[in-house]
Design a protein around this motif. Structure first.
Motif, PDB file in Angstrom:
ATOM      1  N   GLY A  44       0.777  -1.234   0.000  1.00  0.00           N
ATOM      2  CA  GLY A  44       0.000   0.000   0.000  1.00  0.00           C
ATOM      3  C   GLY A  44       0.806   1.279   0.000  1.00  0.00           C
ATOM      4  O   GLY A  44       0.243   2.377  -0.102  1.00  0.00           O
ATOM      5  N   LYS A  45       2.124   1.184   0.084  1.00  0.00           N
ATOM      6  CA  LYS A  45       2.977   2.375   0.113  1.00  0.00           C
ATOM      7  C   LYS A  45       3.071   2.998  -1.285  1.00  0.00           C
ATOM      8  O   LYS A  45       3.127   2.294  -2.292  1.00  0.00           O
ATOM      9  N   LYS A  47       8.843  -3.643 -11.041  1.00  0.00           N
ATOM     10  CA  LYS A  47       8.124  -4.921 -11.020  1.00  0.00           C
ATOM     11  C   LYS A  47       8.173  -5.558  -9.633  1.00  0.00           C
ATOM     12  O   LYS A  47       7.158  -6.069  -9.128  1.00  0.00           O
ATOM     13  N   VAL A  48       9.340  -5.522  -8.997  1.00  0.00           N
ATOM     14  CA  VAL A  48       9.472  -6.118  -7.671  1.00  0.00           C
ATOM     15  C   VAL A  48       8.596  -5.382  -6.666  1.00  0.00           C
ATOM     16  O   VAL A  48       7.869  -5.994  -5.869  1.00  0.00           O
ATOM     17  N   LEU A  49       8.634  -4.053  -6.704  1.00  0.00           N
ATOM     18  CA  LEU A  49       7.833  -3.257  -5.769  1.00  0.00           C
ATOM     19  C   LEU A  49       6.340  -3.474  -5.989  1.00  0.00           C
ATOM     20  O   LEU A  49       5.565  -3.583  -5.028  1.00  0.00           O
ATOM     21  N   GLY A 107       3.150  -5.265  -3.442  1.00  0.00           N
ATOM     22  CA  GLY A 107       1.929  -4.568  -3.059  1.00  0.00           C
ATOM     23  C   GLY A 107       2.040  -3.064  -2.993  1.00  0.00           C
ATOM     24  O   GLY A 107       1.106  -2.381  -2.545  1.00  0.00           O
ATOM     25  N   ALA A 108       3.183  -2.496  -3.428  1.00  0.00           N
ATOM     26  CA  ALA A 108       3.335  -1.041  -3.420  1.00  0.00           C
ATOM     27  C   ALA A 108       2.539  -0.425  -4.559  1.00  0.00           C
ATOM     28  O   ALA A 108       2.291  -1.065  -5.593  1.00  0.00           O
ATOM     29  N   ARG A 109       2.170   0.835  -4.382  1.00  0.00           N
ATOM     30  CA  ARG A 109       1.512   1.610  -5.443  1.00  0.00           C
ATOM     31  C   ARG A 109       2.622   2.384  -6.153  1.00  0.00           C
ATOM     32  O   ARG A 109       3.113   3.387  -5.650  1.00  0.00           O
ATOM     33  N   ILE A 152       1.092  -0.521 -13.460  1.00  0.00           N
ATOM     34  CA  ILE A 152       2.028   0.453 -12.902  1.00  0.00           C
ATOM     35  C   ILE A 152       1.902   1.772 -13.660  1.00  0.00           C
ATOM     36  O   ILE A 152       1.874   1.782 -14.892  1.00  0.00           O
ATOM     37  N   THR A 153       1.831   2.881 -12.954  1.00  0.00           N
ATOM     38  CA  THR A 153       1.734   4.199 -13.586  1.00  0.00           C
ATOM     39  C   THR A 153       3.115   4.644 -14.057  1.00  0.00           C
ATOM     40  O   THR A 153       4.097   4.528 -13.329  1.00  0.00           O
ATOM     41  N   VAL A 154       3.190   5.157 -15.282  1.00  0.00           N
ATOM     42  CA  VAL A 154       4.463   5.635 -15.832  1.00  0.00           C
ATOM     43  C   VAL A 154       4.268   7.051 -16.366  1.00  0.00           C
ATOM     44  O   VAL A 154       3.322   7.316 -17.112  1.00  0.00           O
TER      45      VAL A 154
END
Length: 468
Positions: free
Chosen positions: A7-8, A24-26, A30-32, A56-58
């Motif tokens: 959630g971080k 990818k790992v993050l 479960g990270a945002r 994932i937002t880029v």
């Protein structure tokens, strides 16, 4: 306390070889994740599409703005500390990690210890030698880090290792505040990347981070006092020792050379009286002075990990250096042609020039702010002639005029890739049987070539045309 990623809001700064796996790992933890990247070229767009497909937002074309809600930044190692993104992070109290720091934090409690290597020159060769020695001892290992194999893959993958041989750049060390290696070596220190670090002092301090928290040995270069100074300044674990390496006869707590034998007076009983033979100088490929130093540093780290002497010998014998590192290409008419295109700065070129007695030197390229007086003055007696190429060749020509005015110089006023063939032909004209034609440019390659590999390939091809 372990960092909780679920959630971080984590911002990954930069795509490329480190940013994509970090994102990818993050995301998997479960990270945002939001990735920001300065460029928006075809490669960046392809990498962005791959990450966006995962959710994932880029943000392409904006690497300076801190995304709202960011709680941690994980940066590509090459991003300068002065970037507005990091200034904003500092003002907001947001920590900044590199991919090495992330890998260190993600290690399992029982994961393989790290034997770490840094220095201005020789890192990759030393780490590869170290991995070869560890393998010869029957240990499960890999050469990782700045060498091209992702540390993140090594610590999060399914492969189990006994120990990792880790190459670390000054950039990576700058962004790795909690790294604590089993043992580490700083091979040498010479001005490099000062535009990134801001000063030689800052560059040295970042290199010195590799010693922080070492458990067993801090390996330093006896001939380079700055590396020993970094050991003295480091905060290490109780009982960790300073271990020097030298091309001369070693004192207690050092590794060195005696009568053509690499010997250990650090990891032996009663080191004040005893020494352990490790290998012969002829086991080092190639046996140039700076490469013997690399071998001694690798041996010191391996011995710190408890590796037997026979594995040092067997590992060095099995090691084959990467291309373009003081590589013998051919002999033509009694003249040796050697490719050290990897000598992209004056410190590396100095080591290369010291390996031969009579040299026709091919040099030049992008100087990156370097000066050449000290290099030329030190090599003057060895120079039969010089052939200069590249954008900043005038700087070397002027240093030759000041410190080696009797040395004939050919200045090639062309920067197309075909200049290398002409350079080799001119070098052949200057050389005599017994000489070495040495490509040790002391400069970066990007004015004429994609990279130092392409430059070395062009040299080798030109030499082959001579031989034909």
């Amino acid at each position: 306390m372990p960092f909780e990623f679920q959630g971080k809001h984590v911002t990954v700064a930069g795509l490329g070889v480190s940013g994509v796996p970090a994102a990818k790992v993050l995301h998997g933890l479960g990270a945002r994740v939001t990735v920001v990247n300065d460029g928006a070229d075809d490669r960046a767009r392809a990498q962005a599409a791959e990450l966006e497909a995962l959710g994932i937002t880029v943000r392409l074309g904006d690497g300076d703005t801190l995304p709202d809600g960011t709680e941690l930044i994980v940066t590509a190692p090459g991003w300068k500390p002065t970037k507005p993104l990091f200034t904003a992070a500092g003002q907001a109290g947001v920590p900044v990690w590199g991919d090495v720091e992330l890998a260190w934090r993600l290690r399992r409690p029982d994961s393989a210890p790290w034997l770490a290597v840094t220095g201005t020159n020789g890192k990759t060769t030393t780490v590869q030698m170290l991995a070869s020695i560890l393998e010869a001892a029957g240990l499960r290992t890999a050469a990782v880090g700045n060498i091209g194999v992702s540390l993140l893959d090594a610590v999060t993958g399914d492969e189990e290792y006994d120990v990792l041989a880790v190459e670390l750049s000054s950039y990576q060390l700058h962004w790795a505040p909690s790294l604590r290696a089993h043992s580490a070596a700083v091979l040498n220190l010479a001005p490099d990347h000062l535009d990134w670090h801001g000063s030689m002092e800052a560059y040295a301090a970042d290199k010195g981070r590799i010693y922080e928290g070492n458990r067993v040995a801090c390996v330093y270069n006896v001939a380079d006092k700055a590396t020993e100074d970094l050991v003295r300044e480091a905060d290490v674990e109780e009982g960790c020792r300073a271990v020097g390496f030298t091309l001369g006869s070693p004192a207690p707590s050092q590794l060195g050379v005696v009568d053509g034998i690499l010997v250990d007076r650090a990891f032996v009983e009663n080191r004040h009286k005893n020494a352990q033979e490790l290998a012969e100088v002829s086991d080092v490929n190639p046996p140039a002075p700076h490469n013997i130093g690399n071998a001694l540093a690798a041996a010191a780290l391996a011995r710190a990990f408890g590796v037997p002497a026979t594995a040092v010998r067997d590992g060095l014998r099995a090691f084959t250096p990467d291309a373009h590192r003081i590589a013998h290409v051919a002999d033509v008419d009694g003249v040796a042609y050697v490719d050290d295109s990897k000598a992209t700065n004056t410190h590396a070129a100095e080591a290369s020039l010291a390996a031969y007695e009579s040299i026709v030197w091919i040099a030049g390229g992008l100087a990156k702010g370097a000066t050449f007086d000290e290099l030329v003055a030190g090599a003057a007696k060895r120079l039969r002639g010089a052939v200069l190429i590249g954008a900043d060749r005038a700087l070397i020509r002027e240093a030759l005029a000041r410190h080696a005015p009797e040395v004939p110089v050919v200045d090639l006023d062309r920067t197309d890739t075909g200049a290398m063939l002409q350079a080799v032909q001119e070098a052949r004209r200057l050389a005599r049987p017994g000489d070495t034609v040495l490509l040790a440019p002391a400069c970066a390659s990007m004015d004429m070539f994609t990279n130092y590999n392409k430059r070395g390939d062009a040299f080798a091809q030109a030499v082959r045309e001579l031989g034909a």
